[in-house]
Design a protein around this motif. Structure first.
Motif, PDB file in Angstrom:
ATOM      1  N   ALA A  34       0.839  -1.199   0.000  1.00 15.23           N
ATOM      2  CA  ALA A  34       0.000   0.000   0.000  1.00 15.23           C
ATOM      3  C   ALA A  34       0.874   1.249   0.000  1.00 15.23           C
ATOM      4  CB  ALA A  34      -0.924  -0.001   1.207  1.00 15.23           C
ATOM      5  N   GLY A  35       0.269   2.368  -0.336  1.00 14.36           N
ATOM      6  CA  GLY A  35       1.020   3.609  -0.499  1.00 14.36           C
ATOM      7  C   GLY A  35       1.794   4.034   0.737  1.00 14.36           C
ATOM      8  N   GLN A  36       1.268   3.745   1.940  1.00 12.39           N
ATOM      9  CA  GLN A  36       1.935   4.156   3.169  1.00 12.39           C
ATOM     10  C   GLN A  36       3.113   3.266   3.526  1.00 12.39           C
ATOM     11  OE1 GLN A  36      -1.297   3.804   2.693  1.00 12.39           O
ATOM     12  NE2 GLN A  36      -2.507   5.393   3.693  1.00 12.39           N
ATOM     13  N   GLY A  37       3.213   2.099   2.891  1.00 11.63           N
ATOM     14  CA  GLY A  37       4.365   1.238   3.096  1.00 11.63           C
ATOM     15  C   GLY A  37       4.340   0.454   4.391  1.00 11.63           C
ATOM     16  N   ARG A  38       5.460  -0.183   4.667  1.00 10.55           N
ATOM     17  CA  ARG A  38       5.535  -1.116   5.790  1.00 10.55           C
ATOM     18  C   ARG A  38       5.466  -0.433   7.144  1.00 10.55           C
ATOM     19  NH1 ARG A  38      11.953  -2.806   5.092  1.00 10.55           N
ATOM     20  NH2 ARG A  38      12.820  -0.822   5.819  1.00 10.55           N
ATOM     21  N   LYS A  39       5.799   0.868   7.225  1.00  8.16           N
ATOM     22  CA  LYS A  39       5.750   1.536   8.526  1.00  8.16           C
ATOM     23  C   LYS A  39       4.334   1.611   9.071  1.00  8.16           C
ATOM     24  CE  LYS A  39      10.026   4.151   8.511  1.00  8.16           C
ATOM     25  NZ  LYS A  39      10.687   5.455   8.699  1.00  8.16           N
ATOM     26  N   GLN A  51       0.352 -14.596   5.315  1.00  6.23           N
ATOM     27  CA  GLN A  51       1.068 -14.800   4.066  1.00  6.23           C
ATOM     28  C   GLN A  51       0.098 -14.642   2.890  1.00  6.23           C
ATOM     29  OE1 GLN A  51       4.224 -15.184   3.473  1.00  6.23           O
ATOM     30  NE2 GLN A  51       5.055 -15.553   5.542  1.00  6.23           N
ATOM     31  N   LEU A  52       0.557 -13.945   1.879  1.00  3.38           N
ATOM     32  CA  LEU A  52      -0.273 -13.690   0.702  1.00  3.38           C
ATOM     33  C   LEU A  52       0.411 -14.172  -0.567  1.00  3.38           C
ATOM     34  CD1 LEU A  52      -2.679 -12.283  -0.793  1.00  3.38           C
ATOM     35  CD2 LEU A  52      -1.228 -10.234  -0.886  1.00  3.38           C
ATOM     36  N   ASP A  53      -0.295 -15.018  -1.298  1.00  2.00           N
ATOM     37  CA  ASP A  53       0.086 -15.351  -2.670  1.00  2.00           C
ATOM     38  C   ASP A  53      -0.818 -14.509  -3.574  1.00  2.00           C
ATOM     39  OD1 ASP A  53       0.476 -16.363  -5.211  1.00  2.00           O
ATOM     40  OD2 ASP A  53       0.506 -18.457  -4.566  1.00  2.00           O
ATOM     41  N   PRO A  54      -0.263 -13.569  -4.324  1.00  5.28           N
ATOM     42  CA  PRO A  54      -1.091 -12.665  -5.135  1.00  5.28           C
ATOM     43  C   PRO A  54      -2.043 -13.368  -6.082  1.00  5.28           C
ATOM     44  CG  PRO A  54       1.173 -11.887  -5.053  1.00  5.28           C
ATOM     45  CD  PRO A  54       1.173 -13.256  -4.441  1.00  5.28           C
ATOM     46  N   VAL A  55      -1.834 -14.638  -6.339  1.00  5.54           N
ATOM     47  CA  VAL A  55      -2.693 -15.352  -7.275  1.00  5.54           C
ATOM     48  C   VAL A  55      -4.133 -15.429  -6.771  1.00  5.54           C
ATOM     49  CG1 VAL A  55      -2.361 -17.689  -6.352  1.00  5.54           C
ATOM     50  CG2 VAL A  55      -2.746 -17.373  -8.800  1.00  5.54           C
ATOM     51  N   ILE A  56      -4.347 -15.270  -5.443  1.00  3.26           N
ATOM     52  CA  ILE A  56      -5.714 -15.384  -4.944  1.00  3.26           C
ATOM     53  C   ILE A  56      -6.607 -14.243  -5.433  1.00  3.26           C
ATOM     54  CG2 ILE A  56      -4.874 -16.544  -2.857  1.00  3.26           C
ATOM     55  CD1 ILE A  56      -5.726 -14.035  -1.279  1.00  3.26           C
ATOM     56  N   GLY A  60      -3.275  -4.507  -8.590  1.00  2.00           N
ATOM     57  CA  GLY A  60      -1.933  -3.967  -8.430  1.00  2.00           C
ATOM     58  C   GLY A  60      -1.451  -4.049  -6.996  1.00  2.00           C
ATOM     59  N   LEU A  61      -2.358  -3.803  -6.049  1.00  2.00           N
ATOM     60  CA  LEU A  61      -2.005  -3.864  -4.633  1.00  2.00           C
ATOM     61  C   LEU A  61      -1.623  -5.278  -4.227  1.00  2.00           C
ATOM     62  CD1 LEU A  61      -1.818  -2.446  -1.895  1.00  2.00           C
ATOM     63  CD2 LEU A  61      -4.270  -2.857  -1.599  1.00  2.00           C
ATOM     64  N   LEU A  62      -2.389  -6.267  -4.688  1.00  2.00           N
ATOM     65  CA  LEU A  62      -2.094  -7.657  -4.366  1.00  2.00           C
ATOM     66  C   LEU A  62      -0.758  -8.097  -4.974  1.00  2.00           C
ATOM     67  CD1 LEU A  62      -5.644  -9.208  -4.857  1.00  2.00           C
ATOM     68  CD2 LEU A  62      -4.489  -8.767  -2.695  1.00  2.00           C
ATOM     69  N   LYS A  63      -0.502  -7.698  -6.201  1.00  2.00           N
ATOM     70  CA  LYS A  63       0.746  -8.076  -6.848  1.00  2.00           C
ATOM     71  C   LYS A  63       1.949  -7.467  -6.142  1.00  2.00           C
ATOM     72  CE  LYS A  63      -1.257  -8.718 -11.464  1.00  2.00           C
ATOM     73  NZ  LYS A  63      -1.321  -8.175 -12.848  1.00  2.00           N
ATOM     74  N   ALA A  64       1.764  -6.284  -5.561  1.00  2.00           N
ATOM     75  CA  ALA A  64       2.872  -5.601  -4.885  1.00  2.00           C
ATOM     76  C   ALA A  64       3.066  -6.072  -3.452  1.00  2.00           C
ATOM     77  CB  ALA A  64       2.619  -4.092  -4.887  1.00  2.00           C
ATOM     78  N   SER A  65       2.189  -6.968  -2.972  1.00  2.00           N
ATOM     79  CA  SER A  65       2.200  -7.330  -1.548  1.00  2.00           C
ATOM     80  C   SER A  65       2.415  -8.812  -1.304  1.00  2.00           C
ATOM     81  CB  SER A  65       0.870  -6.891  -0.907  1.00  2.00           C
ATOM     82  OG  SER A  65       0.651  -5.507  -1.074  1.00  2.00           O
ATOM     83  N   GLY A  66       2.979  -9.517  -2.252  1.00  2.00           N
ATOM     84  CA  GLY A  66       3.231 -10.927  -2.031  1.00  2.00           C
ATOM     85  C   GLY A  66       4.145 -11.151  -0.843  1.00  2.00           C
ATOM     86  N   GLY A  67       3.864 -12.203  -0.075  1.00  2.00           N
ATOM     87  CA  GLY A  67       4.670 -12.478   1.111  1.00  2.00           C
ATOM     88  C   GLY A  67       3.932 -12.127   2.388  1.00  2.00           C
ATOM     89  N   LEU A  68       4.659 -11.589   3.359  1.00  2.00           N
ATOM     90  CA  LEU A  68       4.120 -11.361   4.695  1.00  2.00           C
ATOM     91  C   LEU A  68       3.417 -10.025   4.810  1.00  2.00           C
ATOM     92  CD1 LEU A  68       4.017 -12.723   7.502  1.00  2.00           C
ATOM     93  CD2 LEU A  68       6.065 -11.399   8.091  1.00  2.00           C
ATOM     94  N   ASN A  69       2.166 -10.057   5.275  1.00  2.00           N
ATOM     95  CA  ASN A  69       1.362  -8.860   5.499  1.00  2.00           C
ATOM     96  C   ASN A  69       0.750  -8.937   6.899  1.00  2.00           C
ATOM     97  OD1 ASN A  69       1.036  -7.402   2.610  1.00  2.00           O
ATOM     98  ND2 ASN A  69       1.178  -9.603   2.319  1.00  2.00           N
TER      99      ASN A  69
END
Length: 274
Positions: free
Chosen positions: A39-44, A70-75, A86-95
């Protein structure tokens, strides 16, 4: 460490927040509100959610349970909204996931009553973490089963966006004039007496330990994640010592016309006259 789950179905976006969180189902059969590293605000934003959420719960405030997810963007491949894709593709992995509270209502200060004690505890906590996002414009409070729940702490601890100035942030005051609970006669003295002694170094260290290393890695000016965690502990520990003496409620309108709606001004004026 926070429990960890895996997202198995993306249900729908929540468009109330600027970070576009989404409701997801996970492999533990739970339903969560998910906030994304992409997301635009980032990990902080996620770091703030973990530290403030875990701290609030430790102090006896109601905050939805948190989990690593854990997120696999394919969902989200069938999601028609390109922004969500776009948000899902940019966030694969740990959320980060927060327990979804089904049937919860957004807090309306004209419809729900809050005791002076609870209002004081919430405002004191928001002063500690320097929460600028619990105003009458955007309460970030829910009512669930008749009780008040605190959500959305991503816009807190603004000093972590400028670590060189973080030490000075420990002594800054907190103006609660626009706080959504300011009109309920918050008992700030009682809140400070109850909560400040509980904000210990051990508690803050334990809370900061729940932040995943990868959200703290490569922070400029720090040797590693543990050094960043220590910086959060130091600012919050120092701030807790005296923030109760530096909270103002209602004084803003004495110096200039209040920007609050009429119902807020009437309530504040009524409290001041007591």
């Amino acid at each position: 460490m926070l429990p960890e789950v895996t997202a198995v179905r993306y249900v729908t976006p929540l468009r109330e927040g600027g970070s576009l969180p989404g409701i997801v189902e996970a492999d533990d059969l739970g339903t969560y509100v998910m906030k994304f590293t992409g997301a635009g605000q980032g990990r902080k934003t996620l770091v703030a959610e973990v530290i403030c959420g875990q701290l609030g719960r430790a102090l006896g405030l109601r905050v939805p349970d948190l989990a690593r997810i854990q997120l696999d963007p394919v969902i989200g491949r069938c999601e028609p909204d390109q922004e969500v894709q776009g948000l899902l593709k940019a966030s694969g992995g740990l959320n980060l996931a927060m327990d979804f509270l089904p049937g919860a209502l957004g807090f309306d200060p004209l419809a729900f009553e809050v005791s002076a004690a609870e209002a004081g505890r919430v405002i004191w906590f928001d002063a500690l973490i320097n929460n600028v996002d619990r105003s009458w414009r955007n309460p970030n409070l829910l009512v669930w089963h008749g009780e008040l729940w605190l959500i959305d702490h991503g816009a807190t601890m603004i000093w972590h966006h400028n670590w060189p100035g973080a030490a000075a942030a420990a002594g800054r005051p907190y103006d609660a004039s626009d706080h959504v609970l300011a009109t309920f006669g918050p008992d700030l003295a009682a809140a400070a007496a109850e909560l400040a002694p509980r904000v210990t170094e051990d508690l803050l260290t334990a809370v900061a330990a729940d932040v995943p290393d990868e959200w703290l890695a490569d922070e400029p000016g720090f040797d590693g994640p543990d050094a960043v965690r220590r910086a959060y502990v130091e600012v919050l520990l120092e701030r807790a010592k005296s923030i109760g003496d530096r909270i103002t409620v209602g004084e803003r309108s004495k110096d200039k016309p209040s920007q609050a709606p009429e119902w807020v001004r009437v309530r504040l004026d009524g409290r001041a006259g007591k």
